[in-house]
Motif scaffolding. Structure first.
Motif, PDB file in Angstrom:
ATOM      1  N   GLN A   1      67.161  85.379  26.301  1.00 32.75           N
ATOM      2  CA  GLN A   1      67.152  83.799  26.651  1.00 32.75           C
ATOM      3  C   GLN A   1      66.766  82.793  25.747  1.00 32.75           C
ATOM      4  N   THR A   2      66.025  83.051  24.707  1.00 31.27           N
ATOM      5  CA  THR A   2      65.771  82.070  23.859  1.00 31.27           C
ATOM      6  C   THR A   2      66.856  82.015  22.895  1.00 31.27           C
ATOM      7  N   LEU A   3      67.653  83.081  22.559  1.00 32.33           N
ATOM      8  CA  LEU A   3      69.124  82.974  21.856  1.00 32.33           C
ATOM      9  C   LEU A   3      69.965  82.154  22.598  1.00 32.33           C
ATOM     10  N   LEU A   4      70.049  82.305  23.868  1.00 31.76           N
ATOM     11  CA  LEU A   4      71.048  81.651  24.646  1.00 31.76           C
ATOM     12  C   LEU A   4      71.004  80.258  24.494  1.00 31.76           C
ATOM     13  N   ASP A   5      69.424  79.729  24.883  1.00 30.56           N
ATOM     14  CA  ASP A   5      69.036  78.364  24.734  1.00 30.56           C
ATOM     15  C   ASP A   5      69.199  77.951  23.430  1.00 30.56           C
ATOM     16  N   GLU A   6      69.144  78.535  22.601  1.00 26.03           N
ATOM     17  CA  GLU A   6      69.353  77.811  21.132  1.00 26.03           C
ATOM     18  C   GLU A   6      70.605  77.653  20.712  1.00 26.03           C
ATOM     19  N   MET A   7      71.621  78.693  21.233  1.00 25.95           N
ATOM     20  CA  MET A   7      73.038  78.432  21.165  1.00 25.95           C
ATOM     21  C   MET A   7      73.625  77.513  22.131  1.00 25.95           C
ATOM     22  N   GLY A   8      72.878  77.183  22.924  1.00 24.00           N
ATOM     23  CA  GLY A   8      73.236  75.999  23.924  1.00 24.00           C
ATOM     24  C   GLY A   8      74.257  76.671  25.186  1.00 24.00           C
ATOM     25  N   TYR A   9      73.777  77.881  25.339  1.00 20.74           N
ATOM     26  CA  TYR A   9      74.863  78.317  26.615  1.00 20.74           C
ATOM     27  C   TYR A   9      74.083  78.173  27.668  1.00 20.74           C
ATOM     28  N   SER A  10      74.805  77.400  28.645  1.00 22.12           N
ATOM     29  CA  SER A  10      74.321  77.060  29.878  1.00 22.12           C
ATOM     30  C   SER A  10      74.986  77.588  31.154  1.00 22.12           C
ATOM     31  N   TYR A  11      76.109  77.963  30.566  1.00 23.73           N
ATOM     32  CA  TYR A  11      77.347  78.613  31.753  1.00 23.73           C
ATOM     33  C   TYR A  11      76.691  79.786  32.109  1.00 23.73           C
ATOM     34  N   SER A  12      76.717  79.926  33.623  1.00 29.21           N
ATOM     35  CA  SER A  12      75.706  81.240  34.208  1.00 29.21           C
ATOM     36  C   SER A  12      76.875  82.295  34.113  1.00 29.21           C
ATOM     37  N   LEU A  13      78.004  82.146  34.317  1.00 31.32           N
ATOM     38  CA  LEU A  13      78.894  83.332  34.404  1.00 31.32           C
ATOM     39  C   LEU A  13      79.285  83.999  33.044  1.00 31.32           C
ATOM     40  N   ILE A  14      78.227  84.523  32.535  1.00 33.27           N
ATOM     41  CA  ILE A  14      78.524  85.466  31.156  1.00 33.27           C
ATOM     42  C   ILE A  14      78.135  86.883  31.225  1.00 33.27           C
ATOM     43  N   THR A  15      78.357  87.489  30.241  1.00 31.32           N
ATOM     44  CA  THR A  15      77.852  88.491  30.268  1.00 31.32           C
ATOM     45  C   THR A  15      77.355  88.998  28.769  1.00 31.32           C
TER      46      THR A  15
END
Lengths: 66, 203
Positions: free
Chosen positions: A19-33
């Protein structure tokens, strides 16, 4: 150092989770794997799944259409 | 010799026919991705396909799916089976006219060496990946994601990690509209990935 999608490099930090990586990378789209070193990480594990230094992270985007 | 098996496959890549004839491939959804992938897999010599879809063929499917006007109103699994048998009468087909769910997916495809995901909704793609990987961590899943719109051929790719393989551009959506040319490319990327994996796995 973390590698994301065989392309982006991100400095590893102690305690880093998916989660912290996704936040840092700016991923907000929920439909990811997400996979870490080829292993699938489910959504409910994002907050707790610790990423090791040198990990290879993949974020797949899922789009409608079939 | 591969040529001894069936004259349909005498132009196949040497050494691949025997492997593919012994393979079981699951296809979750028989729309634009699933129907076109199934046709290519049958032509390649796949021995057994497990097809699952709950829909019937509609006129609006004909712009991209491997059906004909005479199929309209038929269950997609049955119409597709007819076409596959008209290519190779020896192909073994298991048909499931059901709505796939996380509960019935594992049993439906329990015999499959790998699974081709061909759902419409991204949310469904997501639960399929999670369910399949939890049940079958050592068996590949090949997903279609990003098939909408026109052109942009160079943006279509296979993105892999572990046993998950995503075909498409990962961004374009069916909300942009769908075109047979682009959808079929991705369906065939899925079939091509399946054939590559099976011949590596079993060869």
């Amino acid at each position: 150092m973390i590698t994301v999608n065989n392309r982006d490099k991100l400095e590893w930090k102690k305690g880093m989770t998916v989660q912290t990586l996704l936040d840092e990378m700016g991923y907000s789209y929920s439909l990811i794997t997400v996979t870490v070193d080829g292993i699938l990480v489910n959504d409910n594990e994002y907050d707790d799944f610790q990423i090791e230094d040198g990990a290879d992270v993949t974020v797949f985007h899922l789009a409608h259409g079939g | 010799m591969d040529q001894d098996i069936n004259p349909i496959f005498e132009r196949n890549v040497p050494g691949t026919t025997v492997i593919l004839q012994g393979s079981v491939i699951g296809i979750a959804g028989c729309g634009g991705l699933g129907s076109n992938a199934a046709i290519s897999l049958a032509r390649a010599g796949a021995g057994k396909l497990i097809l699952a879809d709950c829909d019937t063929v509609e006129l609006s499917n004909l712009n991209r799916q491997a059906y004909f006007r005479t199929d309209v109103g038929k269950p997609k699994t049955e119409a597709l089976a007819e076409h596959l048998r008209s290519i190779n009468p020896g192909i073994e087909l298991i048909l499931h006219q059901v709505e796939l769910t996380p509960d019935n997916l594992p049993e439906t495809f329990s015999d499959a060496d790998l699974l081709i995901e061909a759902f419409d909704r991204a949310e469904s793609k997501k639960w399929l990946i999670q369910t399949w990987c939890a049940e079958n961590p050592d068996r590949p899943v090949i997903v279609g994601s990003g098939i909408g719109g026109l052109g942009k051929t160079g943006e279509l790719k296979v993105h892999s990690s572990g046993n998950i393989h995503i075909c498409g551009d990962e961004w374009s959506s069916s909300e942009e509209g769908l075109c047979a040319a682009r959808v079929s490319i991705v369906a065939n990327m899925q079939a091509n990935t399946a054939i590559s994996l099976l011949t590596e796995l079993k060869g």
